[in-house]
Design a protein around this motif. Structure first.
Motif, PDB file in Angstrom:
ATOM      1  N   ILE A   5      -3.975  71.314  73.809  1.00  0.00           N
ATOM      2  CA  ILE A   5      -4.689  70.861  72.623  1.00  0.00           C
ATOM      3  C   ILE A   5      -6.164  71.234  72.754  1.00  0.00           C
ATOM      4  O   ILE A   5      -6.783  71.001  73.791  1.00  0.00           O
ATOM      5  CB  ILE A   5      -4.543  69.329  72.442  1.00  0.00           C
ATOM      6  N   LEU A   6      -6.716  71.803  71.692  1.00  0.00           N
ATOM      7  CA  LEU A   6      -8.121  72.166  71.666  1.00  0.00           C
ATOM      8  C   LEU A   6      -8.959  70.923  71.413  1.00  0.00           C
ATOM      9  O   LEU A   6      -8.659  70.131  70.529  1.00  0.00           O
ATOM     10  CB  LEU A   6      -8.361  73.177  70.529  1.00  0.00           C
ATOM     11  N   TYR A   7      -9.960  70.739  72.231  1.00  0.00           N
ATOM     12  CA  TYR A   7     -10.920  69.683  71.931  1.00  0.00           C
ATOM     13  C   TYR A   7     -12.306  70.307  71.852  1.00  0.00           C
ATOM     14  O   TYR A   7     -12.556  71.370  72.426  1.00  0.00           O
ATOM     15  CB  TYR A   7     -10.859  68.513  72.922  1.00  0.00           C
ATOM     16  N   LEU A   8     -13.181  69.680  71.112  1.00  0.00           N
ATOM     17  CA  LEU A   8     -14.530  70.183  70.898  1.00  0.00           C
ATOM     18  C   LEU A   8     -15.525  69.096  71.263  1.00  0.00           C
ATOM     19  O   LEU A   8     -15.322  67.923  70.953  1.00  0.00           O
ATOM     20  CB  LEU A   8     -14.710  70.602  69.439  1.00  0.00           C
ATOM     21  N   SER A   9     -16.588  69.511  71.925  1.00  0.00           N
ATOM     22  CA  SER A   9     -17.598  68.564  72.381  1.00  0.00           C
ATOM     23  C   SER A   9     -18.957  68.929  71.800  1.00  0.00           C
ATOM     24  O   SER A   9     -19.276  70.101  71.615  1.00  0.00           O
ATOM     25  CB  SER A   9     -17.661  68.577  73.908  1.00  0.00           C
ATOM     26  N   ARG A  10     -19.755  67.915  71.563  1.00  0.00           N
ATOM     27  CA  ARG A  10     -21.115  68.131  71.070  1.00  0.00           C
ATOM     28  C   ARG A  10     -22.098  68.410  72.200  1.00  0.00           C
ATOM     29  O   ARG A  10     -23.284  68.540  71.986  1.00  0.00           O
ATOM     30  CB  ARG A  10     -21.578  66.927  70.254  1.00  0.00           C
ATOM     31  N   CYS A  11     -21.585  68.535  73.445  1.00  0.00           N
ATOM     32  CA  CYS A  11     -22.423  68.874  74.595  1.00  0.00           C
ATOM     33  C   CYS A  11     -21.673  69.848  75.494  1.00  0.00           C
ATOM     34  O   CYS A  11     -20.456  69.950  75.426  1.00  0.00           O
ATOM     35  CB  CYS A  11     -22.825  67.615  75.358  1.00  0.00           C
ATOM     36  N   THR A  12     -22.417  70.548  76.358  1.00  0.00           N
ATOM     37  CA  THR A  12     -21.818  71.575  77.203  1.00  0.00           C
ATOM     38  C   THR A  12     -21.342  71.056  78.554  1.00  0.00           C
ATOM     39  O   THR A  12     -20.653  71.759  79.267  1.00  0.00           O
ATOM     40  CB  THR A  12     -22.814  72.718  77.459  1.00  0.00           C
ATOM     41  N   GLY A  13     -21.738  69.862  78.927  1.00  0.00           N
ATOM     42  CA  GLY A  13     -21.392  69.328  80.242  1.00  0.00           C
ATOM     43  C   GLY A  13     -20.325  68.256  80.192  1.00  0.00           C
ATOM     44  O   GLY A  13     -19.811  67.910  79.124  1.00  0.00           O
ATOM     45  N   TYR A  14     -20.012  67.758  81.373  1.00  0.00           N
ATOM     46  CA  TYR A  14     -19.014  66.691  81.519  1.00  0.00           C
ATOM     47  C   TYR A  14     -19.698  65.472  82.093  1.00  0.00           C
ATOM     48  O   TYR A  14     -20.476  65.608  83.030  1.00  0.00           O
ATOM     49  CB  TYR A  14     -17.868  67.150  82.416  1.00  0.00           C
ATOM     50  N   PRO A  15     -19.460  64.296  81.541  1.00  0.00           N
ATOM     51  CA  PRO A  15     -18.420  64.036  80.553  1.00  0.00           C
ATOM     52  C   PRO A  15     -18.765  64.605  79.183  1.00  0.00           C
ATOM     53  O   PRO A  15     -19.915  64.636  78.773  1.00  0.00           O
ATOM     54  CB  PRO A  15     -18.310  62.515  80.503  1.00  0.00           C
ATOM     55  N   ALA A  16     -17.708  65.046  78.484  1.00  0.00           N
ATOM     56  CA  ALA A  16     -17.820  65.588  77.138  1.00  0.00           C
ATOM     57  C   ALA A  16     -18.072  64.456  76.151  1.00  0.00           C
ATOM     58  O   ALA A  16     -17.956  63.274  76.495  1.00  0.00           O
ATOM     59  CB  ALA A  16     -16.537  66.331  76.778  1.00  0.00           C
ATOM     60  N   SER A  17     -18.383  64.822  74.911  1.00  0.00           N
ATOM     61  CA  SER A  17     -18.729  63.787  73.926  1.00  0.00           C
ATOM     62  C   SER A  17     -17.525  62.979  73.448  1.00  0.00           C
ATOM     63  O   SER A  17     -17.676  61.820  73.081  1.00  0.00           O
ATOM     64  CB  SER A  17     -19.445  64.407  72.714  1.00  0.00           C
ATOM     65  N   HIS A  18     -16.323  63.546  73.417  1.00  0.00           N
ATOM     66  CA  HIS A  18     -15.101  62.829  73.011  1.00  0.00           C
ATOM     67  C   HIS A  18     -15.221  62.113  71.672  1.00  0.00           C
ATOM     68  O   HIS A  18     -14.673  61.035  71.477  1.00  0.00           O
ATOM     69  CB  HIS A  18     -14.672  61.825  74.085  1.00  0.00           C
ATOM     70  N   ASP A  19     -15.961  62.723  70.740  1.00  0.00           N
ATOM     71  CA  ASP A  19     -16.104  62.086  69.432  1.00  0.00           C
ATOM     72  C   ASP A  19     -15.779  63.020  68.263  1.00  0.00           C
ATOM     73  O   ASP A  19     -16.041  62.688  67.112  1.00  0.00           O
ATOM     74  CB  ASP A  19     -17.506  61.494  69.264  1.00  0.00           C
ATOM     75  N   VAL A  20     -15.183  64.165  68.568  1.00  0.00           N
ATOM     76  CA  VAL A  20     -14.760  65.112  67.531  1.00  0.00           C
ATOM     77  C   VAL A  20     -13.248  64.959  67.356  1.00  0.00           C
ATOM     78  O   VAL A  20     -12.511  64.923  68.346  1.00  0.00           O
ATOM     79  CB  VAL A  20     -15.129  66.560  67.930  1.00  0.00           C
ATOM     80  N   PRO A  21     -12.766  64.854  66.116  1.00  0.00           N
ATOM     81  CA  PRO A  21     -11.321  64.697  65.894  1.00  0.00           C
ATOM     82  C   PRO A  21     -10.490  65.805  66.548  1.00  0.00           C
ATOM     83  O   PRO A  21     -10.987  66.907  66.814  1.00  0.00           O
ATOM     84  CB  PRO A  21     -11.199  64.738  64.369  1.00  0.00           C
ATOM     85  N   LEU A  22      -9.223  65.500  66.784  1.00  0.00           N
ATOM     86  CA  LEU A  22      -8.281  66.414  67.426  1.00  0.00           C
ATOM     87  C   LEU A  22      -7.167  66.812  66.474  1.00  0.00           C
ATOM     88  O   LEU A  22      -6.782  66.029  65.597  1.00  0.00           O
ATOM     89  CB  LEU A  22      -7.647  65.742  68.654  1.00  0.00           C
TER      90      LEU A  22
END
Length: 125
Positions: A54-71
């Protein structure tokens, strides 16, 4: 590093990552899913990742990722389901990937822009 330099570096990292993802085969993720997300200008500036196909998208380049973009999840019966992050539930069920990623764009967090350098802890609320 200035804000401008940080933004440029983040844009480079995101662009390189998208090129990598656009070259993936089906053994990693459905290439049609990657192409459909990339076709959306507001999504192609976000940092892509993949987990369990599953593709996920983040509003930042590092980890932890933003985890706030729908899937977007493929449905066994055909079509796709778009779910919100952080407990938002199902946002909709659609027939095509293009519709699915348009729904993702419609539900981006307020103020979403290009991914920023760093982790979710550096994001502005």
């Amino acid at each position: 590093m200035t804000d401008s330099e940080g933004s440029e570096k983040a844009a480079e990292i995101v662009a390189e990552r998208w090129q990598e993802f656009l070259g993936f085969g089906e053994d990693v993720i459905d290439p049609a899913m990657v192409r459909a997300a990339y076709a959306q200008p507001r999504l192609r500036v976000l940092f892509p990742g993949v987990s369990h196909g599953i593709l996920y998208l983040s509003r930042c380049t590092g980890y932890p990722a933003s985890h706030d973009v729908p899937l977007v999840y493929p449905l066994l019966a055909g079509g796709f389901q778009v779910t919100g992050r952080a407990g938002e539930g199902v946002l909709g069920k659609v027939a095509t990937l293009e519709e699915a990623f348009a729904l993702v764009v419609a539900h981006l967090p307020e103020g979403s822009g290009p991914a920023v350098l760093g982790t979710k802890d550096g994001l502005r609320p």
